[in-house]
Every structure is written in structure tokens, then in C-alpha cells.
Scaffold this motif. Structure first.
Motif, PDB file in Angstrom:
ATOM      1  N   GLU A 146     106.031  10.419   8.612  1.00 29.19           N
ATOM      2  CA  GLU A 146     107.408  10.388   9.112  1.00 29.19           C
ATOM      3  C   GLU A 146     108.271   9.599   8.149  1.00 29.19           C
ATOM      4  OE1 GLU A 146     108.580   9.345  13.357  1.00 29.19           O
ATOM      5  OE2 GLU A 146     109.246   7.616  12.205  1.00 29.19           O
ATOM      6  N   ALA A 147     109.377  10.210   7.763  1.00 32.72           N
ATOM      7  CA  ALA A 147     110.332   9.536   6.886  1.00 32.72           C
ATOM      8  C   ALA A 147     111.721   9.989   7.277  1.00 32.72           C
ATOM      9  CB  ALA A 147     110.053   9.881   5.427  1.00 32.72           C
ATOM     10  N   MET A 148     112.625   9.072   7.387  1.00 33.10           N
ATOM     11  CA  MET A 148     114.023   9.356   7.762  1.00 33.10           C
ATOM     12  C   MET A 148     114.084  10.179   9.042  1.00 33.10           C
ATOM     13  SD  MET A 148     115.738   9.907   4.024  1.00 33.10           S
ATOM     14  CE  MET A 148     114.542  11.094   3.438  1.00 33.10           C
ATOM     15  N   LYS A 149     113.257   9.835  10.034  1.00 31.21           N
ATOM     16  CA  LYS A 149     113.213  10.460  11.355  1.00 31.21           C
ATOM     17  C   LYS A 149     112.807  11.933  11.301  1.00 31.21           C
ATOM     18  CE  LYS A 149     116.301   7.233  13.503  1.00 31.21           C
ATOM     19  NZ  LYS A 149     117.384   6.999  14.391  1.00 31.21           N
ATOM     20  N   MET A 150     112.135  12.322  10.225  1.00 33.42           N
ATOM     21  CA  MET A 150     111.617  13.681  10.122  1.00 33.42           C
ATOM     22  C   MET A 150     110.121  13.606   9.858  1.00 33.42           C
ATOM     23  SD  MET A 150     114.598  15.515   7.915  1.00 33.42           S
ATOM     24  CE  MET A 150     113.636  16.976   7.779  1.00 33.42           C
ATOM     25  N   GLU A 151     109.383  14.545  10.439  1.00 35.41           N
ATOM     26  CA  GLU A 151     107.949  14.589  10.204  1.00 35.41           C
ATOM     27  C   GLU A 151     107.658  15.566   9.078  1.00 35.41           C
ATOM     28  OE1 GLU A 151     105.965  15.274  13.893  1.00 35.41           O
ATOM     29  OE2 GLU A 151     106.505  13.288  14.635  1.00 35.41           O
ATOM     30  N   ASN A 152     106.824  15.142   8.158  1.00 35.33           N
ATOM     31  CA  ASN A 152     106.516  15.930   6.973  1.00 35.33           C
ATOM     32  C   ASN A 152     105.009  16.124   6.886  1.00 35.33           C
ATOM     33  OD1 ASN A 152     109.319  15.693   5.638  1.00 35.33           O
ATOM     34  ND2 ASN A 152     108.768  13.607   6.195  1.00 35.33           N
ATOM     35  N   ALA A 153     104.578  17.375   6.803  1.00 40.35           N
ATOM     36  CA  ALA A 153     103.153  17.671   6.718  1.00 40.35           C
ATOM     37  C   ALA A 153     102.692  17.543   5.272  1.00 40.35           C
ATOM     38  CB  ALA A 153     102.878  19.066   7.240  1.00 40.35           C
ATOM     39  N   ILE A 154     101.652  16.768   5.069  1.00 37.01           N
ATOM     40  CA  ILE A 154     101.040  16.666   3.752  1.00 37.01           C
ATOM     41  C   ILE A 154      99.868  17.651   3.749  1.00 37.01           C
ATOM     42  CG2 ILE A 154      99.928  15.133   2.085  1.00 37.01           C
ATOM     43  CD1 ILE A 154     102.858  14.374   2.749  1.00 37.01           C
ATOM     44  N   LYS A 155      99.918  18.642   2.868  1.00 36.65           N
ATOM     45  CA  LYS A 155      98.970  19.755   2.857  1.00 36.65           C
ATOM     46  C   LYS A 155      97.927  19.595   1.752  1.00 36.65           C
ATOM     47  CE  LYS A 155     101.526  22.246   5.790  1.00 36.65           C
ATOM     48  NZ  LYS A 155     101.088  22.961   6.930  1.00 36.65           N
ATOM     49  N   ALA A 156      96.801  20.252   1.945  1.00 34.93           N
ATOM     50  CA  ALA A 156      95.745  20.262   0.921  1.00 34.93           C
ATOM     51  C   ALA A 156      96.241  21.054  -0.291  1.00 34.93           C
ATOM     52  CB  ALA A 156      94.477  20.884   1.483  1.00 34.93           C
ATOM     53  N   PRO A 157      96.173  20.459  -1.510  1.00 36.48           N
ATOM     54  CA  PRO A 157      96.667  21.156  -2.700  1.00 36.48           C
ATOM     55  C   PRO A 157      95.676  22.165  -3.264  1.00 36.48           C
ATOM     56  CG  PRO A 157      95.925  18.972  -3.278  1.00 36.48           C
ATOM     57  CD  PRO A 157      95.802  19.086  -1.782  1.00 36.48           C
ATOM     58  N   TYR A 158      94.408  22.061  -2.853  1.00 33.84           N
ATOM     59  CA  TYR A 158      93.343  22.946  -3.342  1.00 33.84           C
ATOM     60  C   TYR A 158      92.203  22.868  -2.317  1.00 33.84           C
ATOM     61  CZ  TYR A 158      92.370  18.273  -5.220  1.00 33.84           C
ATOM     62  OH  TYR A 158      92.221  16.920  -5.361  1.00 33.84           O
ATOM     63  N   PRO A 159      91.237  23.794  -2.384  1.00 38.84           N
ATOM     64  CA  PRO A 159      90.100  23.676  -1.459  1.00 38.84           C
ATOM     65  C   PRO A 159      89.415  22.331  -1.699  1.00 38.84           C
ATOM     66  CG  PRO A 159      90.043  25.783  -2.622  1.00 38.84           C
ATOM     67  CD  PRO A 159      91.114  24.955  -3.271  1.00 38.84           C
ATOM     68  N   CYS A 160      89.188  21.588  -0.635  1.00 36.59           N
ATOM     69  CA  CYS A 160      88.719  20.219  -0.841  1.00 36.59           C
ATOM     70  C   CYS A 160      87.888  19.706   0.332  1.00 36.59           C
ATOM     71  CB  CYS A 160      89.914  19.286  -1.041  1.00 36.59           C
ATOM     72  SG  CYS A 160      91.020  19.252   0.372  1.00 36.59           S
ATOM     73  N   ARG A 161      87.196  18.597   0.057  1.00 35.58           N
ATOM     74  CA  ARG A 161      86.506  17.823   1.089  1.00 35.58           C
ATOM     75  C   ARG A 161      87.109  16.415   1.024  1.00 35.58           C
ATOM     76  NH1 ARG A 161      81.551  18.833  -0.110  1.00 35.58           N
ATOM     77  NH2 ARG A 161      81.463  17.318  -1.766  1.00 35.58           N
ATOM     78  N   VAL A 162      87.407  15.844   2.179  1.00 34.07           N
ATOM     79  CA  VAL A 162      88.011  14.516   2.235  1.00 34.07           C
ATOM     80  C   VAL A 162      86.923  13.480   1.963  1.00 34.07           C
ATOM     81  CG1 VAL A 162      89.225  12.845   3.684  1.00 34.07           C
ATOM     82  CG2 VAL A 162      89.786  15.280   3.835  1.00 34.07           C
ATOM     83  N   GLU A 163      87.108  12.712   0.888  1.00 36.05           N
ATOM     84  CA  GLU A 163      86.148  11.684   0.500  1.00 36.05           C
ATOM     85  C   GLU A 163      86.499  10.327   1.122  1.00 36.05           C
ATOM     86  OE1 GLU A 163      83.315  11.952  -1.566  1.00 36.05           O
ATOM     87  OE2 GLU A 163      83.655  14.086  -1.197  1.00 36.05           O
ATOM     88  N   GLU A 164      87.807  10.046   1.213  1.00 42.99           N
ATOM     89  CA  GLU A 164      88.213   8.722   1.695  1.00 42.99           C
ATOM     90  C   GLU A 164      89.607   8.820   2.306  1.00 42.99           C
ATOM     91  OE1 GLU A 164      87.769   5.793  -1.374  1.00 42.99           O
ATOM     92  OE2 GLU A 164      88.981   4.323  -0.296  1.00 42.99           O
TER      93      GLU A 164
END
Length: 169
Positions: A125-143
Motif C-alpha cells: 500500500e502506497a498513497m492509499k492505493m494497493e499495488n500488487a507485486i507480481k512474479a517477474p519470472y517462474p520462481c520459487r520463493v526462497e526468503e
């Protein structure tokens, strides 16, 4: 997918993820499960797209460019629609950094989860708007470096990803 509705009273942001909807109006946020009030979608037969609600009423809507019109129970509303996605297209770094100062309001993944390009990883959330952060490539979340509710500065590392190859079918 995230939308911003500009209404006559206050801007409203809506985040849709499967059957879950989160509506934010001003400083208040409302989680909604779609299947608690929606019976289903009616088939298109050269008429307006229609959603049948659990109470039997019909919600009709029409999208023209960036404006959407709703008609429900004899009333009609309109709103401007803006998608807010940060897909980090072209990014090759394993670090996902915050594109702006804000607050992490939702983490949509966990360590070890695998994602396709464009899947939502977290909501900032920034400036009262919600922003989705998307996967830039096929990935596995490490941390995951930030917790829900954390305040972050621009370019702070939010997630560490590991690029994976998806199985071809």
C-alpha cells in the motif's frame, strides 16, 4: 488483480485473488469471500454480463474503456477503473525490491511456494492505493524479508526468488 475505482465520494481499491476480494475505502479495508454473496455468473447471450447474487437479484455490468457501469436493484453506478500491477517485467535479479515507500498489507506467498509469471506475491500500500507485486519470472520463493504490516522504503528488498523452469506439458 487490483483495481482502483474513482467514485464520487472516495477512491476505492479492490484486490481480487480467486474467490477472495479485499475492498479498501479510505483507511478501512474489508475482506469479502465472493461465494458468500454471489450465486454465479449468467451466460452471455448478447446481453450485458450478469452476476446472480445469493438473494436472487441480478447485478449487470458494462465496461467501456476505463469506465465501468453497474446496475443492481434499480440503481446504476459508474466508476473509473485503473489496474495497478507491478510485474517487474524484464527483471532478472533474485531480489524483489519495493518500487516505492509503503506498507506491506498482504503477503500472498510463503517460502518454498512456486509461482508463474504475473502471479501476485504481495500487496504493497502506497498513497492509499494497493499495488500488487507480481512474479517477474517462474520462481520459487526462497526468503521473505518483510512481514505483513511492515513499513518499507523504496528499493528495500521484500523477497528473494529462485528462478525455476516450469514443466512443459
Amino acid at each position: 488483480m487490483d483495481f482502483l475505482f474513482e467514485t464520487k465520494s472516495k477512491p476505492a481499491s479492490v484486490h481480487v485473488d480467486g474467490n477472495s476480494i479485499r475492498v479498501r475505502i479510505g483507511n478501512e479495508s474489508f475482506p469479502i469471500q465472493m461465494d458468500t454473496f454471489v450465486e454465479g455468473f449468467k451466460a452471455k447471450d448478447n446481453q450485458l454480463p450478469t452476476v446472480q447474487m445469493k438473494d436472487g437479484s441480478l447485478l449487470k455490468f458494462l465496461k467501456i474503456k476505463n469506465q465501468i457501469f453497474f446496475h443492481w436493484k434499480g440503481e446504476t453506478w459508474s466508476a473509473k477503473l485503473t489496474e495497478r500491477n507491478y510485474e517487474m517485467a524484464g527483471q532478472t535479479s533474485p531480489e524483489i525490491k519495493s518500487p516505492m515507500p509503503g506498507k506491506v498489507v498482504q503477503i500472498s506467498t510463503k517460502v518454498g511456494s512456486e509461482h508463474r509469471v504475473g502471479e501476485t506475491l504481495l500487496i504493497l500500500e502506497a498513497m492509499k492505493m494497493e499495488n500488487a507485486i507480481k512474479a517477474p519470472y517462474p520462481c520459487r520463493v526462497e526468503e521473505i524479508r518483510k512481514e505483513q504490516g511492515a513499513l518499507v522504503q523504496q528499493d528495500e528488498v521484500l523477497l528473494i526468488l529462485h528462478r525455476i523452469e516450469l514443466e512443459k506439458t
